[in-house]
Design a protein around this motif. Structure first.
Motif, PDB file in Angstrom:
ATOM      1  N   VAL A 100      12.290  42.707 113.523  1.00  0.00           N
ATOM      2  CA  VAL A 100      13.266  41.631 113.342  1.00  0.00           C
ATOM      3  C   VAL A 100      14.094  41.898 112.090  1.00  0.00           C
ATOM      4  CG1 VAL A 100      13.616  39.171 112.940  1.00  0.00           C
ATOM      5  CG2 VAL A 100      11.809  39.931 114.503  1.00  0.00           C
ATOM      6  N   ALA A 101      15.411  41.801 112.237  1.00  0.00           N
ATOM      7  CA  ALA A 101      16.334  41.866 111.104  1.00  0.00           C
ATOM      8  C   ALA A 101      17.043  40.522 111.009  1.00  0.00           C
ATOM      9  CB  ALA A 101      17.347  42.985 111.294  1.00  0.00           C
TER      10      ALA A 101
ATOM     11  N   GLN B 196      20.685  44.399 106.996  1.00  0.00           N
ATOM     12  CA  GLN B 196      19.318  44.859 107.240  1.00  0.00           C
ATOM     13  C   GLN B 196      19.222  45.557 108.594  1.00  0.00           C
ATOM     14  OE1 GLN B 196      16.275  41.811 107.811  1.00  0.00           O
ATOM     15  NE2 GLN B 196      14.816  43.023 106.608  1.00  0.00           N
ATOM     16  N   ALA B 197      19.915  45.010 109.587  1.00  0.00           N
ATOM     17  CA  ALA B 197      19.901  45.611 110.922  1.00  0.00           C
ATOM     18  C   ALA B 197      20.467  47.024 110.896  1.00  0.00           C
ATOM     19  CB  ALA B 197      20.699  44.744 111.890  1.00  0.00           C
TER      20      ALA B 197
ATOM     21  N   ILE C 105      21.046  40.953 119.880  1.00  0.00           N
ATOM     22  CA  ILE C 105      21.902  40.639 118.730  1.00  0.00           C
ATOM     23  C   ILE C 105      22.469  39.229 118.840  1.00  0.00           C
ATOM     24  CG2 ILE C 105      23.904  41.371 117.382  1.00  0.00           C
ATOM     25  CD1 ILE C 105      23.680  44.121 118.747  1.00  0.00           C
ATOM     26  N   ASP C 106      22.241  38.426 117.808  1.00  0.00           N
ATOM     27  CA  ASP C 106      22.884  37.110 117.726  1.00  0.00           C
ATOM     28  C   ASP C 106      24.321  37.318 117.242  1.00  0.00           C
ATOM     29  OD1 ASP C 106      23.307  34.375 117.668  1.00  0.00           O
ATOM     30  OD2 ASP C 106      22.569  34.174 115.621  1.00  0.00           O
ATOM     31  N   ILE C 107      25.259  36.646 117.868  1.00  0.00           N
ATOM     32  CA  ILE C 107      26.666  36.833 117.494  1.00  0.00           C
ATOM     33  C   ILE C 107      26.960  36.285 116.103  1.00  0.00           C
ATOM     34  CG2 ILE C 107      29.008  36.018 117.995  1.00  0.00           C
ATOM     35  CD1 ILE C 107      28.567  36.526 120.870  1.00  0.00           C
TER      36      ILE C 107
ATOM     37  N   LEU D  85      14.755  45.892 118.733  1.00  0.00           N
ATOM     38  CA  LEU D  85      15.239  45.340 117.469  1.00  0.00           C
ATOM     39  C   LEU D  85      15.925  44.012 117.751  1.00  0.00           C
ATOM     40  CD1 LEU D  85      15.779  45.508 114.429  1.00  0.00           C
ATOM     41  CD2 LEU D  85      17.909  46.742 114.959  1.00  0.00           C
ATOM     42  N   ILE D  86      15.400  42.936 117.153  1.00  0.00           N
ATOM     43  CA  ILE D  86      16.014  41.612 117.236  1.00  0.00           C
ATOM     44  C   ILE D  86      16.821  41.387 115.964  1.00  0.00           C
ATOM     45  CG2 ILE D  86      15.590  39.123 117.263  1.00  0.00           C
ATOM     46  CD1 ILE D  86      13.006  39.681 118.800  1.00  0.00           C
TER      47      ILE D  86
END
Length: 231
Positions: A30-31, A36-37, A51-53, A5-6
């Motif tokens: 992708v979320a 959504q994630a 996970i992008d911060i 999961l991105i």
């Protein structure tokens, strides 16, 4: 096929990560938002999370914390900020790795591959008869991947466990941060990666040492590195 999961709001970066990972044989979801994630996470346990911060609706650190409460699968944090504070916060809530933008997509895939393979290997060891590792009041049950301090079980992340197990298996040997990253994380050491090792050592000490500020289990050999026990 392992699933990933991105969680990334920048479409171009999310698509680049997805394309490289799919070429490598992974199933990728992708979320674009934290909400959504969390919806995806509530319906499926992925094999690895990226996970992008900085997200538009939630802090990636909070998402990492929430995911870590429900799974021990590997988590990688991504950020455009090369901040030691963000790295430490990420590791404190259970992240296993941290990459700073811009980064090499090929390196990202290599890190993902190592983490998924290591996690699978650790789970497989539960079905094999292994001896325990012990030093002073620390005991590793390799059959079930559990750590005990004075017979009290401690919860470790995948990388914390791997690091502790490696040092226990090589008691008395001093390893530099670069060597530990090369061996345990199976990557080429950089400034970011040596910080990663230092933070994991700090977190391990907080969990297994009676006085983390004066460690007696994981020793620092100044100017050289770390070791457990005498040679």
């Amino acid at each position: 096929m392992a699933s990933i999961l991105i969680i990334e709001d920048e479409l171009s970066i999310a698509e680049l990560e997805r394309d490289y990972l799919e070429i490598a044989g992974y199933e990728v979801t992708v979320a674009s938002t934290g909400a959504q994630a969390m919806e995806f996470v509530s319906n499926k346990n992925y094999d690895l999370y990226i996970i992008d911060i900085m997200l538009p609706d939630m802090d990636g650190i909070d998402i990492c914390r929430n995911i870590r409460r429900t799974t021990d699968r590997p988590i990688m944090m991504i950020s455009a900020k090369d901040s030691e504070g963000d790295k430490i916060r990420s590791f404190n809530v259970g992240a296993d790795d941290y990459m700073t933008k811009p980064f090499s997509p090929s390196e990202m895939v290599a890190r993902v591959k190592v983490k998924i393979e290591r996690y699978s290997a650790l789970k497989l060891r539960q079905t094999v008869d292994y001896d325990t590792l012990q030093y002073k009041n620390i005991r590793l049950d390799l059959d079930h991947r559990r750590v005990y301090v004075d017979d009290t079980e401690k919860e470790l992340t995948v990388m914390e466990y791997s690091l502790l197990a490696f040092l226990l298996e090589h008691k008395g040997v001093v390893y530099s941060k670069e060597e530990l990253y090369n061996i345990v994380w199976k990557g080429d050491a950089t400034e970011d990666s040596t910080t990663t090792v230092a933070v994991h050592i700090k977190k391990l000490r907080e969990k297994i040492e009676k006085n983390p500020s004066k460690p007696t289990i994981i020793e620092t050999i100044w100017g050289v590195g770390y070791r457990i026990g005498e040679a």
